[in-house]
Write a protein that holds these residues in place. Structure first.
Motif, short mmCIF file in Angstrom:
data_model
loop_
_atom_site.label_atom_id
_atom_site.label_comp_id
_atom_site.label_asym_id
_atom_site.label_seq_id
_atom_site.Cartn_x
_atom_site.Cartn_y
_atom_site.Cartn_z
N PHE A 17 0.83 -1.20 0.00
CA PHE A 17 0.00 0.00 0.00
C PHE A 17 0.88 1.26 0.00
O PHE A 17 0.68 2.18 -0.79
N HIS A 18 1.87 1.29 0.87
CA HIS A 18 2.78 2.43 0.96
C HIS A 18 3.51 2.65 -0.36
O HIS A 18 3.57 3.77 -0.87
N ASP A 39 -12.07 -2.70 2.75
CA ASP A 39 -12.92 -3.51 3.63
C ASP A 39 -12.40 -3.56 5.07
O ASP A 39 -13.17 -3.69 6.01
N PHE A 40 -11.09 -3.49 5.22
CA PHE A 40 -10.47 -3.53 6.54
C PHE A 40 -9.18 -2.74 6.48
O PHE A 40 -8.43 -2.82 5.49
N ILE A 41 -8.89 -1.97 7.53
CA ILE A 41 -7.60 -1.30 7.66
C ILE A 41 -7.19 -1.39 9.12
O ILE A 41 -7.95 -1.05 10.02
N GLY A 42 -5.98 -1.89 9.33
CA GLY A 42 -5.43 -2.01 10.68
C GLY A 42 -4.45 -0.90 10.98
O GLY A 42 -4.25 0.02 10.17
N THR A 43 -3.82 -1.01 12.12
CA THR A 43 -2.91 0.05 12.55
C THR A 43 -1.69 0.18 11.63
O THR A 43 -1.12 1.26 11.53
N ALA A 44 -1.31 -0.90 10.96
CA ALA A 44 -0.20 -0.80 10.00
C ALA A 44 -0.59 0.13 8.85
O ALA A 44 0.24 0.89 8.35
N GLY A 45 -1.84 0.09 8.44
CA GLY A 45 -2.33 1.00 7.41
C GLY A 45 -2.36 2.43 7.90
O GLY A 45 -2.07 3.37 7.15
N LEU A 46 -2.69 2.60 9.18
CA LEU A 46 -2.68 3.94 9.76
C LEU A 46 -1.27 4.52 9.78
O LEU A 46 -1.07 5.71 9.53
N SER A 47 -0.28 3.68 10.02
CA SER A 47 1.11 4.14 9.97
C SER A 47 1.49 4.62 8.58
O SER A 47 2.20 5.61 8.43
N SER A 51 2.61 8.45 7.44
CA SER A 51 3.79 8.73 6.62
C SER A 51 3.43 9.56 5.39
O SER A 51 4.11 10.54 5.06
N VAL A 52 2.36 9.18 4.71
CA VAL A 52 1.91 9.89 3.52
C VAL A 52 1.52 11.32 3.89
O VAL A 52 1.88 12.28 3.20
N HIS A 53 0.79 11.47 4.97
CA HIS A 53 0.34 12.79 5.41
C HIS A 53 1.54 13.69 5.74
O HIS A 53 1.60 14.84 5.31
N ALA A 54 2.49 13.16 6.49
CA ALA A 54 3.68 13.94 6.86
C ALA A 54 4.47 14.35 5.62
O ALA A 54 4.93 15.49 5.52
N SER A 55 4.60 13.44 4.69
CA SER A 55 5.33 13.73 3.45
C SER A 55 4.63 14.84 2.65
O SER A 55 5.28 15.75 2.13
N ASN A 56 3.31 14.75 2.57
CA ASN A 56 2.56 15.77 1.83
C ASN A 56 2.64 17.13 2.50
O ASN A 56 2.77 18.15 1.82
#
Length: 102
Positions: A17-18, A39-47, A51-56
């Protein structure tokens, strides 16, 4: 640009995903990450989203997310529902951009 994501984002799929998000976005362009079919997102997806948010933010790039129920639930559980530029649809994200630049 609209990037669509679907399926499950867990510990095993988060690196893919990253990589997908980071290789698809243009360094100078704005984009919408459509997570409405996740359908599902866990804490690894939140990480990954952190990262994407900080980069942007660092690069001054505008972005938005279309959040489905699984992502809203995770953000609410993590106390981060207002930390990201979340919208219920692509049209509402585009409308917010139009309103900001008008």
């Amino acid at each position: 640009m609209v990037l669509g994501v679907r399926g499950d984002i867990d510990l095993f799929s988060a690196p893919v995903f990253h990589e997908y998000v980071c290789t698809q976005i243009s360094p100078e362009g704005q984009f919408i990450l459509d997570m409405s079919k996740v359908d599902f997102i866990g804490t690894a997806g939140l990480s990954v989203l952190d990262s994407v948010h900080a980069s942007n933010l660092r690069d001054g790039r505008h972005w938005a997310m279309v959040c489905g129920r699984p992502l809203y639930r995770l953000l609410r559980a993590a106390g981060q529902e207002s930390s990201y530029p979340c919208f219920p649809s692509v049209d509402s994200a585009l409308g917010a951009w139009h309103g900001r630049t008008a």
